[in-house]
Write a protein that holds these residues in place. Structure first.
Motif, PDB file in Angstrom:
ATOM      1  N   VAL A  13       0.865  -1.182   0.000  1.00  0.00           N
ATOM      2  CA  VAL A  13       0.000   0.000   0.000  1.00  0.00           C
ATOM      3  C   VAL A  13       0.900   1.229   0.000  1.00  0.00           C
ATOM      4  O   VAL A  13       1.316   1.719   1.045  1.00  0.00           O
ATOM      5  N   GLY A  14       1.242   1.682  -1.179  1.00  0.00           N
ATOM      6  CA  GLY A  14       2.117   2.848  -1.284  1.00  0.00           C
ATOM      7  C   GLY A  14       3.452   2.662  -0.597  1.00  0.00           C
ATOM      8  O   GLY A  14       3.956   3.595   0.047  1.00  0.00           O
ATOM      9  N   GLY A  15       4.019   1.483  -0.708  1.00  0.00           N
ATOM     10  CA  GLY A  15       5.305   1.204  -0.084  1.00  0.00           C
ATOM     11  C   GLY A  15       5.215   0.674   1.331  1.00  0.00           C
ATOM     12  O   GLY A  15       6.248   0.355   1.935  1.00  0.00           O
ATOM     13  N   ARG A  16       4.005   0.555   1.845  1.00  0.00           N
ATOM     14  CA  ARG A  16       3.799  -0.004   3.182  1.00  0.00           C
ATOM     15  C   ARG A  16       3.104  -1.354   3.035  1.00  0.00           C
ATOM     16  O   ARG A  16       2.109  -1.470   2.324  1.00  0.00           O
ATOM     17  N   ASP A  72       9.198   5.297  11.108  1.00  0.00           N
ATOM     18  CA  ASP A  72       8.668   6.577  10.650  1.00  0.00           C
ATOM     19  C   ASP A  72       7.179   6.512  10.307  1.00  0.00           C
ATOM     20  O   ASP A  72       6.612   7.489   9.817  1.00  0.00           O
ATOM     21  N   GLN A  73       6.547   5.370  10.570  1.00  0.00           N
ATOM     22  CA  GLN A  73       5.132   5.206  10.263  1.00  0.00           C
ATOM     23  C   GLN A  73       4.313   5.349  11.539  1.00  0.00           C
ATOM     24  O   GLN A  73       4.419   4.527  12.445  1.00  0.00           O
ATOM     25  N   PRO A  74       3.461   6.382  11.670  1.00  0.00           N
ATOM     26  CA  PRO A  74       2.654   6.540  12.882  1.00  0.00           C
ATOM     27  C   PRO A  74       1.628   5.421  13.005  1.00  0.00           C
ATOM     28  O   PRO A  74       1.161   4.868  12.001  1.00  0.00           O
ATOM     29  N   LEU A  77      -4.747   6.066  15.886  1.00  0.00           N
ATOM     30  CA  LEU A  77      -6.004   5.677  15.252  1.00  0.00           C
ATOM     31  C   LEU A  77      -6.248   6.400  13.935  1.00  0.00           C
ATOM     32  O   LEU A  77      -6.669   5.777  12.952  1.00  0.00           O
ATOM     33  N   ALA A  78      -5.992   7.695  13.896  1.00  0.00           N
ATOM     34  CA  ALA A  78      -6.243   8.447  12.667  1.00  0.00           C
ATOM     35  C   ALA A  78      -5.333   7.965  11.543  1.00  0.00           C
ATOM     36  O   ALA A  78      -5.772   7.848  10.384  1.00  0.00           O
ATOM     37  N   SER A  79      -4.083   7.671  11.853  1.00  0.00           N
ATOM     38  CA  SER A  79      -3.147   7.188  10.837  1.00  0.00           C
ATOM     39  C   SER A  79      -3.539   5.804  10.349  1.00  0.00           C
ATOM     40  O   SER A  79      -3.441   5.505   9.149  1.00  0.00           O
ATOM     41  N   ARG A 192       9.056  -3.743  21.850  1.00  0.00           N
ATOM     42  CA  ARG A 192       9.208  -2.369  21.371  1.00  0.00           C
ATOM     43  C   ARG A 192       7.962  -1.918  20.610  1.00  0.00           C
ATOM     44  O   ARG A 192       7.492  -0.781  20.769  1.00  0.00           O
ATOM     45  N   LEU A 193       7.397  -2.819  19.794  1.00  0.00           N
ATOM     46  CA  LEU A 193       6.201  -2.468  19.039  1.00  0.00           C
ATOM     47  C   LEU A 193       5.012  -2.221  19.957  1.00  0.00           C
ATOM     48  O   LEU A 193       4.259  -1.267  19.774  1.00  0.00           O
ATOM     49  N   LEU A 194       4.833  -3.094  20.952  1.00  0.00           N
ATOM     50  CA  LEU A 194       3.697  -2.916  21.851  1.00  0.00           C
ATOM     51  C   LEU A 194       3.811  -1.601  22.611  1.00  0.00           C
ATOM     52  O   LEU A 194       2.818  -0.872  22.763  1.00  0.00           O
ATOM     53  N   ALA A 195       5.008  -1.280  23.070  1.00  0.00           N
ATOM     54  CA  ALA A 195       5.202  -0.011  23.769  1.00  0.00           C
ATOM     55  C   ALA A 195       4.862   1.163  22.865  1.00  0.00           C
ATOM     56  O   ALA A 195       4.260   2.161  23.301  1.00  0.00           O
ATOM     57  N   ARG A 196       5.218   1.045  21.605  1.00  0.00           N
ATOM     58  CA  ARG A 196       4.911   2.107  20.642  1.00  0.00           C
ATOM     59  C   ARG A 196       3.410   2.280  20.470  1.00  0.00           C
ATOM     60  O   ARG A 196       2.890   3.410  20.414  1.00  0.00           O
ATOM     61  N   HIS A 197       2.684   1.178  20.383  1.00  0.00           N
ATOM     62  CA  HIS A 197       1.232   1.251  20.280  1.00  0.00           C
ATOM     63  C   HIS A 197       0.632   1.880  21.536  1.00  0.00           C
ATOM     64  O   HIS A 197      -0.271   2.727  21.451  1.00  0.00           O
ATOM     65  N   LEU A 198       1.117   1.477  22.684  1.00  0.00           N
ATOM     66  CA  LEU A 198       0.578   2.004  23.934  1.00  0.00           C
ATOM     67  C   LEU A 198       0.776   3.517  24.018  1.00  0.00           C
ATOM     68  O   LEU A 198      -0.125   4.244  24.442  1.00  0.00           O
TER      69      LEU A 198
END
Length: 279
Positions: A13-16, A72-74, A77-79, A192-198
């Motif tokens: 999806v557009g490089g993601r 660099d990808q937020p 919820l909005a993102s 690290r990912l879970l902390a980022r989500h939190l």
């Protein structure tokens, strides 16, 4: 063990890259969106039923399941909602029935309000809403994110399991779903990912769209577990009151993970949306 129906692919999806579990060969498209800390396997027993009458696309949001989330990808919820719109474009889907659980329920509300021309039907299953989240369990985890991100991945997964188990009313169904939910957090990048989500969790997004819910003109199904002690049933009742024509289904023998506790009820609600959206 793979999904019980369909295939899972990484969609560019557009490089993601977004992992999408798709099933069903004909009928209206249905987008299923999970919450935290789950993934598309939340819909394990829902997808095969809905896929008999619709084309189903159950996504792993970036940073969950098999969908990566570059630094660099937020991931707020909005993102996530904006990325799902791009995913619809990539898949060539003009309008979809969108059904969300937990965070996915908040994303579904955002899409219905901000991209109403793309939403043929709205389903919210024990979804975050108004100012009622982060729920107590997740709020405690959010406060502890500096510690959580330093835990070994296996320790994190083991620590999450007892608390998540309390979100099932049908305890005999819990273990297979917990295995599916926790497997991604066992990977080295899991803590690290879970902390980022939190860190990204903020009710400002659902509070922003809340005043516009009474203006929605879209078939809506709200499904809520009466035994949900985190995202309390009063929020489901409020959603059903605020959205014109919304149908509210109470599930007496379900807690927060209604798609796991009572997939039959959730599948019935999704199929009602498919039928209502086709009228």
């Amino acid at each position: 063990m793979g999904p019980p129906a369909g295939t899972t692919d990484l969609v560019d999806v557009g490089g993601r890259n977004v992992a999408v579990w798709s099933a069903g060969d004909a009928g209206p498209p249905v987008l299923l969106v999970h919450g935290i800390p789950t993934n598309s396997r939340l819909w394990w027993d829902v997808v095969p039923v809905v896929a008999q009458r619709a084309r189903v696309f159950a996504v792993d949001m970036p940073g969950y399941g098999d969908s990566p989330a570059p630094e660099d990808q937020p991931v707020d919820l909005a993102s996530q909602a904006a990325l799902l719109l791009d995913l619809l474009d990539t898949l060539g889907l003009d309008r979809v029935v969108v059904v969300g659980h937990d965070l996915g329920g908040g994303i579904a509300q955002i899409l219905a309000v901000t991209a109403s021309d793309r939403v043929a039907g709205l389903g919210v299953v024990d979804g975050v809403s108004y100012d009622g989240w982060p729920v107590p369990m997740v709020r405690a985890m959010k406060a502890a994110w500096p510690l959580l991100e330093r835990l070994p991945a296996e320790v994190l997964a083991a620590a999450l399991r007892p608390g998540l188990r309390t979100l099932f009313a049908q305890q005999d169904r819990a273990d297979p779903f917990l295995d599916r939910f926790l497997e991604p957090w066992r990977r080295p990048e899991g803590p690290r990912l879970l902390a980022r989500h939190l860190r990204s969790l903020d009710s400002v997004y659902t509070q922003t769209v809340a005043p516009f819910l009474p203006r929605l003109q879209v078939p809506t199904e709200v499904v809520w577990g009466r035994r949900d002690h985190q995202m309390k049933p009063r929020y489901g009742e409020r959603l059903a009151q605020d959205i014109p024509g919304a149908r509210l289904t109470w599930v007496d023998d379900a807690s927060h993970f209604v798609p796991a506790d009572r997939p039959d009820v959730v599948a019935e609600a999704v199929l009602r949306l498919v039928e209502r959206a086709a009228r």
